[in-house]
Design a protein around this motif. Structure first.
Motif, short mmCIF file in Angstrom:
data_model
loop_
_atom_site.label_atom_id
_atom_site.label_comp_id
_atom_site.label_asym_id
_atom_site.label_seq_id
_atom_site.Cartn_x
_atom_site.Cartn_y
_atom_site.Cartn_z
N GLU A 69 -7.05 4.02 13.99
CA GLU A 69 -6.39 5.57 14.26
C GLU A 69 -6.15 5.76 12.55
OE1 GLU A 69 -2.61 5.82 16.51
OE2 GLU A 69 -3.81 3.90 17.70
N PRO A 70 -7.87 5.83 12.04
CA PRO A 70 -7.95 5.97 10.61
C PRO A 70 -6.49 7.02 9.62
CG PRO A 70 -10.16 6.46 11.64
CD PRO A 70 -9.46 5.86 12.23
N THR A 71 -6.61 8.17 11.14
CA THR A 71 -5.77 9.85 9.83
C THR A 71 -3.78 8.79 10.53
OG1 THR A 71 -6.05 10.93 12.22
CG2 THR A 71 -6.57 10.84 10.74
N SER A 72 -3.66 7.62 10.76
CA SER A 72 -2.53 7.18 11.42
C SER A 72 -1.69 7.78 10.22
CB SER A 72 -2.41 5.91 11.64
OG SER A 72 -2.61 5.22 11.34
N LYS A 73 -1.91 6.50 8.63
CA LYS A 73 -1.57 6.19 7.64
C LYS A 73 -2.27 6.27 6.44
CE LYS A 73 2.30 2.65 9.58
NZ LYS A 73 1.82 2.50 10.31
N GLU A 74 -2.61 8.19 6.27
CA GLU A 74 -2.77 8.28 4.57
C GLU A 74 -2.43 7.65 3.53
OE1 GLU A 74 -4.15 12.33 2.47
OE2 GLU A 74 -3.40 12.60 4.72
N VAL A 75 -3.58 7.03 2.99
CA VAL A 75 -2.95 6.40 1.60
C VAL A 75 -3.28 7.56 0.40
CG1 VAL A 75 -4.26 4.21 0.08
CG2 VAL A 75 -4.33 4.36 2.02
N VAL A 76 -1.94 7.24 -0.58
CA VAL A 76 -2.06 8.19 -1.56
C VAL A 76 -3.22 7.76 -2.26
CG1 VAL A 76 -0.83 6.69 -3.47
CG2 VAL A 76 -0.75 8.87 -3.33
N GLY A 77 -3.60 9.40 -3.15
CA GLY A 77 -5.17 9.68 -3.26
C GLY A 77 -6.12 9.32 -3.09
N TYR A 78 -6.50 9.21 -1.19
CA TYR A 78 -7.20 9.02 -0.42
C TYR A 78 -7.15 10.20 0.56
CZ TYR A 78 -8.23 5.29 -3.38
OH TYR A 78 -8.69 4.44 -4.67
N SER A 79 -8.74 10.10 1.42
CA SER A 79 -8.75 11.47 2.22
C SER A 79 -9.39 10.73 3.74
CB SER A 79 -9.36 12.71 2.49
OG SER A 79 -9.34 13.62 3.14
N PRO A 80 -8.36 9.80 5.49
CA PRO A 80 -8.90 9.97 5.81
C PRO A 80 -9.77 10.39 6.81
CG PRO A 80 -7.15 9.99 6.72
CD PRO A 80 -7.61 10.62 5.36
N SER A 81 -10.27 11.31 6.18
CA SER A 81 -10.54 12.27 7.58
C SER A 81 -12.46 12.29 7.99
CB SER A 81 -10.94 13.74 6.28
OG SER A 81 -11.13 13.97 5.55
N ILE A 82 -12.88 11.74 6.73
CA ILE A 82 -14.05 10.98 6.85
C ILE A 82 -14.54 9.83 7.33
CG2 ILE A 82 -14.86 12.68 5.15
CD1 ILE A 82 -15.26 9.95 2.94
N VAL A 102 1.30 -0.96 0.15
CA VAL A 102 -0.23 -0.36 0.24
C VAL A 102 1.00 1.28 0.21
CG1 VAL A 102 -1.69 1.25 0.97
CG2 VAL A 102 -1.77 -1.37 1.98
N GLU A 103 1.13 1.98 -0.76
CA GLU A 103 1.42 3.28 -1.09
C GLU A 103 0.92 4.56 -0.50
OE1 GLU A 103 3.66 6.63 -4.39
OE2 GLU A 103 2.03 4.80 -5.01
N LEU A 104 1.77 4.86 0.68
CA LEU A 104 0.89 6.13 1.20
C LEU A 104 1.35 7.40 1.29
CD1 LEU A 104 2.48 4.68 4.83
CD2 LEU A 104 0.31 4.54 3.40
N ALA A 105 0.66 7.87 1.52
CA ALA A 105 0.85 9.78 1.15
C ALA A 105 2.07 10.34 1.23
CB ALA A 105 -0.32 10.70 2.13
N ASN A 106 2.91 9.55 2.65
CA ASN A 106 4.39 9.99 2.50
C ASN A 106 5.29 10.05 1.77
OD1 ASN A 106 4.47 7.97 3.94
ND2 ASN A 106 4.48 8.54 6.04
N GLY A 107 4.78 9.02 0.43
CA GLY A 107 5.53 8.42 0.00
C GLY A 107 6.30 7.22 0.19
N THR A 108 6.33 6.29 2.04
CA THR A 108 6.70 5.26 1.71
C THR A 108 5.45 4.18 0.97
OG1 THR A 108 5.21 5.46 4.53
CG2 THR A 108 7.72 6.33 3.93
N THR A 109 5.78 3.09 1.36
CA THR A 109 4.97 1.50 1.32
C THR A 109 5.22 0.22 2.40
OG1 THR A 109 5.72 2.05 -1.46
CG2 THR A 109 4.67 -0.08 -0.38
N VAL A 110 3.61 0.51 2.67
CA VAL A 110 3.40 -0.68 3.62
C VAL A 110 2.71 -1.78 3.13
CG1 VAL A 110 3.74 1.22 5.99
CG2 VAL A 110 1.37 0.47 4.65
N ILE A 111 2.97 -3.27 3.78
CA ILE A 111 2.11 -4.26 2.63
C ILE A 111 1.19 -4.02 4.10
CG2 ILE A 111 2.59 -6.86 3.29
CD1 ILE A 111 4.17 -6.28 1.46
N ALA A 112 -0.10 -4.42 3.69
CA ALA A 112 -1.55 -4.75 4.68
C ALA A 112 -1.42 -6.05 4.93
CB ALA A 112 -2.84 -4.66 3.49
N ASP A 113 -0.61 -6.13 6.14
CA ASP A 113 -0.84 -7.26 7.23
C ASP A 113 -2.19 -6.99 8.26
OD1 ASP A 113 0.17 -4.76 8.67
OD2 ASP A 113 2.36 -6.30 8.89
#
Length: 307
Positions: free
Chosen positions: A272-285, A251-262
């Motif tokens: 905590e929806p705002t902890s790791k924001e996925v690029v192209g999506y806003s977790p604020s809602i 999963v590519e994050l907005a901060n430029g890093t990539t994590v595995i969806a484990d």
């Protein structure tokens, strides 16, 4: 195009509406036609500089145009009260269904049968009471073919009574601007025959029993909490990232890093929806959910099946 009349209440509403259109059209013609006639026939002619004829008034005419409109208003007040009474008429044998509105989906619970569904099934010729709650902002429950529209307000239970009279498939739409994906907040409403409705209830009860597995319980939780309003199950792009093939993928994050969806990533994203924001999506809602570790584990087990 005028929507069909699919509920008992729609008959009364359309009857009232038709009489109002007739009255409005008559009054419009009564005012505009003589006005237009006077403007043309009695207009000042070229070269005419004289004063117009002076009138003191007409008491009889003034009484008539006061009394008749007053009588018409009272008649329509009675007709409106009668129509409202028919719409709100209580059937002691009505079926109770709980409705949960949430950005951006509807969830329907049948407490008597222990069923939760994202499709609203209703039996024909049977009054149904929808007890509606909102999990976030103001929504509005509206099926055009039923005519009635009812706001769903956070912190309050609003009641919606309807008696379907026409078997078919319709859609419930949110008629209150509720966010970025307001346009997509619509779910199927199916009016069944009594036989088909009972068969659907039986099928859903059997599915509920089969869903006692962790992944089954996880699926129920995602429906109950309205998750599928933002996350698709087939790869389609909605307000939130799709769940299709999500588990175990990068999963590519907005901060430029990539994590595995484990398990850890998914658990953190739920709590905590705002902890790791996925690029192209806003977790604020996405609201933070209060779920137990077991419930989160069940949801993860369900996500693993979405391949």
């Amino acid at each position: 195009m005028h929507p069909i009349e699919a509920s008992l209440q729609s008959l009364s509403i359309d009857w009232m509406w038709n009489w109002e259109i007739i009255a409005i059209s008559f009054l419009f013609a009564l005012i505009v036609v003589p006005m237009a006639y006077s403007m043309i026939v009695f207009r000042r002619r070229k070269g005419d500089t004289g004063e117009g004829e002076h009138f003191e008034g007409n008491t009889t005419l003034e009484i008539v145009w006061t009394v008749i409109p007053l009588f018409v208003v009272l008649v329509f007040a009675y007709l409106g009260s009668y129509s409202l009474g028919e719409i709100r008429r209580v059937d002691p044998n009505a079926i109770n269904i709980k409705v949960r509105a949430q950005q951006f989906t509807w969830t329907f619970e049948y407490p008597e049968y222990g069923i939760i569904s994202d499709v609203l099934h209703l039996p024909v010729d049977q009054q149904v009471v929808l007890n509606m709650e909102s999990a976030d902002v103001i929504h509005s429950f509206w099926v055009p073919e039923f005519r009635i529209k009812q706001d769903v307000v956070p912190g309050r239970v609003t009641e919606y009574r309807i008696t379907p009279i026409l078997v078919g498939e319709y859609k419930v739409r949110c008629a209150e601007l509720c966010g970025t994906s307001h346009y997509s907040m619509e779910n199927a409403v199916i009016v069944d025959t009594k036989v088909d409705y009972d068969a659907w209830i039986g099928e859903q009860q059997a599915i509920a029993i089969a869903n006692q597995t962790p992944e089954g319980q996880g699926k129920v939780l995602t429906v109950k909490n309205g998750c599928i309003g933002c996350h698709s199950l087939d790869g389609a792009k909605l307000t939130g990232p799709t769940w299709f093939n999500l588990f175990g993928s990068p999963v590519e994050l907005a901060n430029g890093t990539t994590v595995i969806a484990d398990e850890a990533y998914i658990s953190e994203s739920i709590l905590e929806p705002t902890s790791k924001e996925v690029v192209g999506y806003s977790p604020s809602i996405m609201p933070p959910y209060t779920l137990t570790q077991e419930e989160i584990a069940n949801i993860i087990a369900y996500l693993k099946t979405l391949k």
